[in-house]
Write an enzyme that holds these catalytic residues in place. Structure first.
Site, PDB file in Angstrom:
ATOM      1  N   ASP A 402       0.824  -1.225   0.000  1.00 31.16           N
ATOM      2  CA  ASP A 402       0.000   0.000   0.000  1.00 31.16           C
ATOM      3  C   ASP A 402       0.851   1.265   0.000  1.00 31.16           C
ATOM      4  O   ASP A 402       0.498   2.262  -0.647  1.00 31.16           O
ATOM      5  CB  ASP A 402      -0.887   0.050   1.257  1.00 31.16           C
TER       6      ASP A 402
HETATM    7  P1  NAP Z   1       0.832  -3.951   3.123  1.00 32.53           P
HETATM    8  O1  NAP Z   1       0.198  -3.006   2.193  1.00 32.53           O
HETATM    9  O2  NAP Z   1      -0.009  -4.597   4.156  1.00 32.53           O
HETATM   10  O3  NAP Z   1       1.545  -5.068   2.220  1.00 32.53           O
HETATM   11  C1  NAP Z   1       2.368  -6.006   2.761  1.00 32.53           C
HETATM   12  C2  NAP Z   1       2.751  -6.969   1.674  1.00 32.53           C
HETATM   13  O4  NAP Z   1       3.717  -7.855   2.209  1.00 32.53           O
HETATM   14  C3  NAP Z   1       1.606  -7.841   1.200  1.00 32.53           C
HETATM   15  O5  NAP Z   1       1.091  -7.391  -0.023  1.00 32.53           O
HETATM   16  C4  NAP Z   1       2.205  -9.256   1.098  1.00 32.53           C
HETATM   17  O6  NAP Z   1       2.124  -9.702  -0.233  1.00 32.53           O
HETATM   18  C5  NAP Z   1       3.668  -9.041   1.466  1.00 32.53           C
HETATM   19  N1  NAP Z   1       4.172 -10.127   2.303  1.00 32.53           N
HETATM   20  C6  NAP Z   1       3.595 -10.721   3.352  1.00 32.53           C
HETATM   21  N2  NAP Z   1       4.369 -11.699   3.826  1.00 32.53           N
HETATM   22  C7  NAP Z   1       5.467 -11.717   3.046  1.00 32.53           C
HETATM   23  C8  NAP Z   1       6.638 -12.513   3.029  1.00 32.53           C
HETATM   24  N3  NAP Z   1       6.857 -13.503   3.921  1.00 32.53           N
HETATM   25  N4  NAP Z   1       7.557 -12.274   2.077  1.00 32.53           N
HETATM   26  C9  NAP Z   1       7.357 -11.306   1.157  1.00 32.53           C
HETATM   27  N5  NAP Z   1       6.283 -10.521   1.125  1.00 32.53           N
HETATM   28  C10 NAP Z   1       5.336 -10.727   2.072  1.00 32.53           C
HETATM   29  O7  NAP Z   1       2.082  -3.307   3.900  1.00 32.53           O
HETATM   30  P2  NAP Z   1       2.699  -1.851   3.820  1.00 32.53           P
HETATM   31  O8  NAP Z   1       3.029  -1.480   2.419  1.00 32.53           O
HETATM   32  O9  NAP Z   1       3.778  -1.855   4.836  1.00 32.53           O
HETATM   33  O10 NAP Z   1       1.525  -0.913   4.242  1.00 32.53           O
HETATM   34  C11 NAP Z   1       1.056  -0.866   5.575  1.00 32.53           C
HETATM   35  C12 NAP Z   1      -0.450  -0.832   5.578  1.00 32.53           C
HETATM   36  O11 NAP Z   1      -0.902  -0.987   6.924  1.00 32.53           O
HETATM   37  C13 NAP Z   1      -1.000   0.484   5.085  1.00 32.53           C
HETATM   38  O12 NAP Z   1      -2.204   0.279   4.404  1.00 32.53           O
HETATM   39  C14 NAP Z   1      -1.264   1.233   6.369  1.00 32.53           C
HETATM   40  O13 NAP Z   1      -2.247   2.232   6.232  1.00 32.53           O
HETATM   41  C15 NAP Z   1      -1.738   0.107   7.259  1.00 32.53           C
HETATM   42  N6  NAP Z   1      -1.608   0.446   8.679  1.00 32.53           N
HETATM   43  C16 NAP Z   1      -0.411   0.746   9.205  1.00 32.53           C
HETATM   44  C17 NAP Z   1      -0.329   1.143  10.540  1.00 32.53           C
HETATM   45  C18 NAP Z   1       0.989   1.518  11.162  1.00 32.53           C
HETATM   46  O14 NAP Z   1       0.995   2.039  12.276  1.00 32.53           O
HETATM   47  N7  NAP Z   1       2.093   1.272  10.520  1.00 32.53           N
HETATM   48  C19 NAP Z   1      -1.474   1.184  11.316  1.00 32.53           C
HETATM   49  C20 NAP Z   1      -2.688   0.817  10.749  1.00 32.53           C
HETATM   50  C21 NAP Z   1      -2.733   0.447   9.421  1.00 32.53           C
HETATM   51  P3  NAP Z   1       2.109 -11.283  -0.558  1.00 32.53           P
HETATM   52  O15 NAP Z   1       1.025 -11.870   0.248  1.00 32.53           O
HETATM   53  O16 NAP Z   1       1.898 -11.353  -2.030  1.00 32.53           O
HETATM   54  O17 NAP Z   1       3.465 -11.808  -0.174  1.00 32.53           O
END
Ligand code: NAP
Length: 474
Positions: A402
């Site tokens: 994301d």
């Molecule tokens: P993300 O959008 O959740 O994407 C994480 C990606 O990691 C997934 O698409 C997954 O794809 C991949 N993944 C999972 N396990 C894996 C593995 N073992 N090896 C390789 N890839 C793996 O993460 P992000 O880009 O860090 O974004 C964070 C999201 O969380 C945002 O939408 C944000 O708004 C939300 N959020 C964050 C917080 C905070 O405090 N940081 C709080 C609330 C919400 P595959 O399954 O294809 O591998």
């Protein structure tokens, strides 16, 4: 101890809190800031104890010893990745401690026969302490359960949920009013046994516990970090209220600091996700009911192997590593650090581009990379790296989705629209490490994976990074 000296020492501890909090805002000074705040807290506790002549020291010493043992064990045994859960539990303990302070004070008034003569404002503040403390306690326990997956992390939604919650709030406010300004109506316990002050007070506590559960269950596990930050703020407000109950200035001040800094952090996280707090609290984000949005995706996916990615990286003059939640899942931080060292030994400039909400808790990536001994000066913020993205030879996206989704910039209809992202799509070449084309937390497809300059290195992030490192070693 004279009152003036007590207040002077309280002011010194409040100043230490302010400096400590300020230093917590930078990774390089955070550890010292924590130490300074801890000294402030020690000074506040010693002053509070020394100024009270009625203290039963054996209880204090027993509490200190028990708390120190639990704290030391928790700090040693809890894994870095389980920090959010631990913070959730500690918030909950803060809440229940404040509730107990309120209860003890209520009991003192009741058993001292002062129920009808005590000022209404004292009982009002006791009621507020019990409300915030109770909500914080059970809300934090649910947040802990969801984060640690001890309970189902999916949002629990049902028809009329808001009405039920609103009803609970009305009942709670009614109970607080009854035990404070409404005491003459219900009596202290002798005239009307069932609707007297004590049962109403107990009902207030129980309803506050129930409300804490009800407000957190509709929120998905992925949004728990925001909830924890909010509950952290509540625990500060509960402590602040408890400070009014026992008329302790430094508890009021320190509670207010925790309350306000928690709110500020909550606000920063919501802004970084381009979502409002009400959207986080009430929308049931992550319930799986949202449609995946695929508009505007053109091009085809171009997979790449570690073997073929090696020459691209070998020739790169500068590389930007953008980690995300997948790096945490794969526990790939040490492997990533090893790759970055090898690249640097090869003469490549390496930086890490950190999105404020990458992962599942504030500072998630910073914590993991610090654990893997990546120097702080290589961690650069999103706003720092974006202006020079066109000059980046290779962007390595390790388990992020994301936070690098260009739809947030380009697609007005995307639920991510407006969320600031790390613009890796503008780099000369992008290599994405993930297992599939599955969406991330927001459930939105990512046009980056189909970009002309993007290569997908499919597989577990840790093994893929290790394979790449092995290519360099060979
Ligand atoms: P993300 O959008 O959740 O994407 C994480 C990606 O990691 C997934 O698409 C997954 O794809 C991949 N993944 C999972 N396990 C894996 C593995 N073992 N090896 C390789 N890839 C793996 O993460 P992000 O880009 O860090 O974004 C964070 C999201 O969380 C945002 O939408 C944000 O708004 C939300 N959020 C964050 C917080 C905070 O405090 N940081 C709080 C609330 C919400 P595959 O399954 O294809 O591998």
């Amino acid at each position: 101890m004279p009152d003036s000296l007590v207040n002077l020492l309280y002011i010194v501890s409040a100043m230490l809190f302010v400096f400590g909090l300020k230093m917590l805002s930078r990774a390089s000074t955070a550890r010292r800031g924590n130490g300074i705040s801890a000294i402030g807290m020690l000074l506040a506790i010693v002053t509070a104890l020394a100024s009270d002549t009625l203290i039963h020291w054996h209880w204090i010493v027993a509490g200190l010893a028990l708390g120190s043992v639990i704290g030391a064990l928790a700090a040693r045994l809890v894994a870095m990745t389980s920090m959010p859960e631990m913070v959730a539990l500690f918030n909950g303990f803060g809440g229940i401690a404040s509730l107990l302070v309120g209860w003890v004070e209520f009991q003192r008034i009741y058993s001292g026969g002062m129920m009808m003569s005590a000022p209404w404002s004292d009982l009002l503040i006791i009621g507020i302490t019990v409300l915030i403390g109770g909500v914080t306690f059970t809300g934090s326990i649910i947040a802990w359960g969801k984060l640690s997956e001890k309970i189902n992390s999916k949002p629990v939604l049902y028809r009329g949920q808001q009405v039920v919650n609103a009803l609970a709030v009305i009942l709670i406010l009614g109970a607080i009013l009854l035990i404070s300004i409404g005491r003459p109506l219900i009596g202290s316990g002798k005239q009307f046994e069932f609707l007297s002050v004590y049962p109403v007070f107990v009902a207030l506590g129980v309803l506050s516990f129930v409300l804490g559960v009800m407000v957190v269950i509709p929120i998905g596990g992925g949004d728990m970090p925001v909830v924890i930050s909010l509950l952290n703020s509540y625990s500060g407000m509960a402590a602040c209220a408890a400070g009014f109950v026992i008329k302790n200035n430094v508890l009021i001040v320190s509670g207010a600091f925790v309350g306000s800094s928690g709110i500020i952090l909550t606000n920063i996280m919501c802004k970084a996700m381009n979502r409002s707090l009400s959207n986080v609290l009430f929308s049931g984000f992550g319930s799986g009911r949202k449609a995946r949005h695929v508009a505007g995706i053109v091009g085809e996916v171009k997979p790449i192997s570690a073997e073929n990615a090696y020459p691209i990286l070998e020739a790169a003059q500068n590389v930007l590593i953008v980690p995300g939640y997948g790096m945490a899942v794969a526990q790939a931080q040490h492997a990533v650090e090893e790759l970055s060292s090898i690249l640097r030994d090869n003469g490549t400039e390496v930086n890490f581009g950190i999105h404020p909400v990458a992962g599942r808790m504030p500072g998630h990536m910073n914590v993991l990379l610090a654990e893997a001994n990546v120097p702080y000066d290589q961690l650069r913020e999103m706003d720092d790296v974006n202006p020079t993205m066109e000059l980046v030879d290779v962007a390595l996206v390790i388990g992020a989705n994301d936070v690098v989704n260009p739809a947030a910039r380009n697609d007005e209809n995307s639920p991510l629209h407006g969320m600031p992202i790390v613009n890796v799509d503008k780099a000369r070449t992008v290599i994405v490490f993930k297992r599939s084309l599955n969406p991330g937390f927001a459930g939105i497809d990512n046009p980056l994976f189909f970009g002309e300059n993007t290569r997908m290195l499919f597989g577990d992030a840790k093994s893929s990074v290790q394979s790449l490192t092995a290519e360099f070693k060979d």
